[in-house]
Write a protein that holds these residues in place. Sequence first.
Motif, short mmCIF file in Angstrom:
data_model
loop_
_atom_site.label_atom_id
_atom_site.label_comp_id
_atom_site.label_asym_id
_atom_site.label_seq_id
_atom_site.Cartn_x
_atom_site.Cartn_y
_atom_site.Cartn_z
N GLU A 176 -13.13 20.65 4.89
CA GLU A 176 -12.05 20.94 4.08
C GLU A 176 -11.74 22.20 3.74
O GLU A 176 -10.77 22.81 3.78
N ARG A 177 -12.95 23.00 3.45
CA ARG A 177 -12.99 24.42 3.20
C ARG A 177 -12.52 25.21 4.29
O ARG A 177 -11.79 26.22 4.26
N MET A 178 -13.00 24.97 5.44
CA MET A 178 -12.55 25.70 6.73
C MET A 178 -10.88 25.37 6.57
O MET A 178 -10.08 26.48 7.27
N LYS A 179 -10.39 24.31 6.54
CA LYS A 179 -8.86 24.31 6.75
C LYS A 179 -8.22 25.11 5.66
O LYS A 179 -7.33 25.82 6.07
N ILE A 180 -8.77 24.89 4.36
CA ILE A 180 -8.09 25.89 3.45
C ILE A 180 -8.31 27.36 3.66
O ILE A 180 -7.05 28.02 3.39
N MET A 181 -9.40 27.71 4.08
CA MET A 181 -9.74 29.00 4.52
C MET A 181 -8.69 29.68 5.71
O MET A 181 -8.31 30.83 5.77
N LYS A 182 -8.52 28.84 6.68
CA LYS A 182 -7.87 29.38 8.02
C LYS A 182 -6.51 29.24 7.39
O LYS A 182 -5.65 30.10 7.92
N LYS A 183 -5.94 28.28 6.50
CA LYS A 183 -4.43 28.43 6.19
C LYS A 183 -4.24 29.74 5.35
O LYS A 183 -3.36 30.74 5.20
N ALA A 184 -5.46 30.00 4.46
CA ALA A 184 -5.09 31.27 3.47
C ALA A 184 -5.11 32.42 4.39
O ALA A 184 -4.50 33.57 4.12
N ILE A 185 -5.69 32.55 5.48
CA ILE A 185 -5.95 33.82 6.12
C ILE A 185 -4.51 33.82 7.01
O ILE A 185 -3.91 34.93 6.92
N SER A 186 -4.27 32.58 7.59
CA SER A 186 -3.13 32.61 8.26
C SER A 186 -1.60 33.25 7.43
O SER A 186 -0.79 33.90 7.91
N GLU A 187 -1.68 32.81 6.17
CA GLU A 187 -0.50 33.06 5.12
C GLU A 187 -1.01 34.51 4.44
O GLU A 187 -0.09 34.66 3.50
N ARG A 188 -2.08 35.03 4.52
CA ARG A 188 -2.49 36.26 4.08
C ARG A 188 -2.35 35.79 2.31
O ARG A 188 -1.91 36.80 1.61
N ASP A 189 -2.90 34.73 2.07
CA ASP A 189 -2.86 34.29 0.55
C ASP A 189 -4.17 34.76 -0.13
O ASP A 189 -5.15 34.06 0.12
N PHE A 190 -4.27 35.90 -0.58
CA PHE A 190 -5.61 36.43 -1.33
C PHE A 190 -6.08 35.66 -2.15
O PHE A 190 -7.44 35.48 -2.29
N GLU A 191 -5.46 34.83 -3.16
CA GLU A 191 -5.96 34.21 -4.20
C GLU A 191 -6.73 33.13 -3.60
O GLU A 191 -8.01 32.68 -3.93
N THR A 192 -6.22 32.28 -2.61
CA THR A 192 -6.94 31.00 -2.14
C THR A 192 -8.19 31.43 -1.42
O THR A 192 -9.06 30.97 -1.38
N PHE A 193 -7.89 32.75 -0.46
CA PHE A 193 -9.11 33.16 0.22
C PHE A 193 -10.18 33.76 -0.82
O PHE A 193 -11.16 33.29 -0.70
N ALA A 194 -9.93 34.32 -1.83
CA ALA A 194 -10.90 34.76 -2.85
C ALA A 194 -11.76 33.48 -3.53
O ALA A 194 -12.90 33.54 -3.64
N GLU A 195 -10.81 32.65 -3.98
CA GLU A 195 -11.47 31.35 -4.41
C GLU A 195 -12.33 30.62 -3.67
O GLU A 195 -13.58 30.49 -4.12
N THR A 196 -12.05 30.52 -2.32
CA THR A 196 -12.75 29.82 -1.53
C THR A 196 -13.86 30.73 -1.06
O THR A 196 -15.06 29.93 -1.02
N THR A 197 -13.79 31.71 -1.07
CA THR A 197 -14.94 32.63 -0.52
C THR A 197 -16.16 32.68 -1.60
O THR A 197 -17.21 32.62 -1.44
#
Length: 342
Positions: free
Chosen positions: A226-247
Amino acid sequence: IKKSDGVNMVTCQAPVNIAIIKYWGKRNEQLILPLNSSLSVTLDKKELHSSTTVAVSEDFSEDCLWLNGRKHNIAEMPRIQKCLATMRKLSHNESLKDCCIHICSQNNFPTAAGLASSAAGYSCLVFALSRLLQVKGDLSRIARQGSGSACRSMYGGFVEWEKGDAEDGSDSIAKQIATEDHWPGLRVLILVVNEHKKGTSSTDGMKRSVETSDLLKFRSEFCVPERMKIMKKAISERDFETFAETTMKESNQLHAVCQDTYPPIAPPYMNQTSHSIVQLVTLYNNFCGQLKVAYTFDAGPNAFLFVMENDIAEISSLIRHFFPPETDRGFIQGMEVKSQTD
Ligand code: 2P0
């Protein structure tokens, strides 16, 4: 390839990668096949890198390795031997493939302090050998058999290591999911808390986690996909908040697994300073009312902080204030802040 006096020589540099979805645990120890897929950011090789020269000559009488200026005995290094054997087997250069090889490798950062030195080292070795011995095709699966995380350093930008399903590991390879210029302004600060060699190696630590941690089973099966999907989407959309939270959740879970390992990995990879950094980042993000910084820790106490360029000045001064470099404050000693410039 440089040629002189019957010696053919290649020199390469390879960068470090920082995992944002962590690799921890193998389903096959021999082939280095991971329990779950992982995802990383490759740093600019101007900053942290391995530099490796490989040389081949009919006059060499044995394979030799020098690592950071010290000669090592390849006979005691099965992973190096395996890399060499695989590269020789795949070589298209009939005249050189059976010659002995000399390897000289150097890191410009502390080796084995949780700064992904084996990743840079093996990816560099495999790439240099591929040029020397004319090996074509995917090299990440060969680098993987040197050190799992090394397969991700074969590419720049954002890289996924697909766990694959095949028993022979043929589909357990790295793929670039976004190029190095995909997310301008994304930076990483590296806080070197301790540059000395860590206690438990990643290889030993993750083996024990596989044998004893129920949390690791749950994580690899239910959380990571699930996190792989969330992270790939965050990277593709340059969504720092989601990227940061998942990291940060990934880092927390990796270290929870280490605690869930029986007996727990001791001393823990994260030390008191590491936990103070987590606390500072958490307070700062709360103060800002949004996620401005994301921490992540690997198999050592050093912190990697993801930050957007506009926030670098404020955050590095905050860190210098609470963790002043080169001052003796008990456990906070010799901390060094480096910034990744592009
Ligand atoms: C990673 N680490 O994904 C994770 C996070 C450390 C914590 O990959 O046994 O040195 O050589 O495959 O690659 C460190 O593991 O282990 C690692 P081996 P490796 O970056």
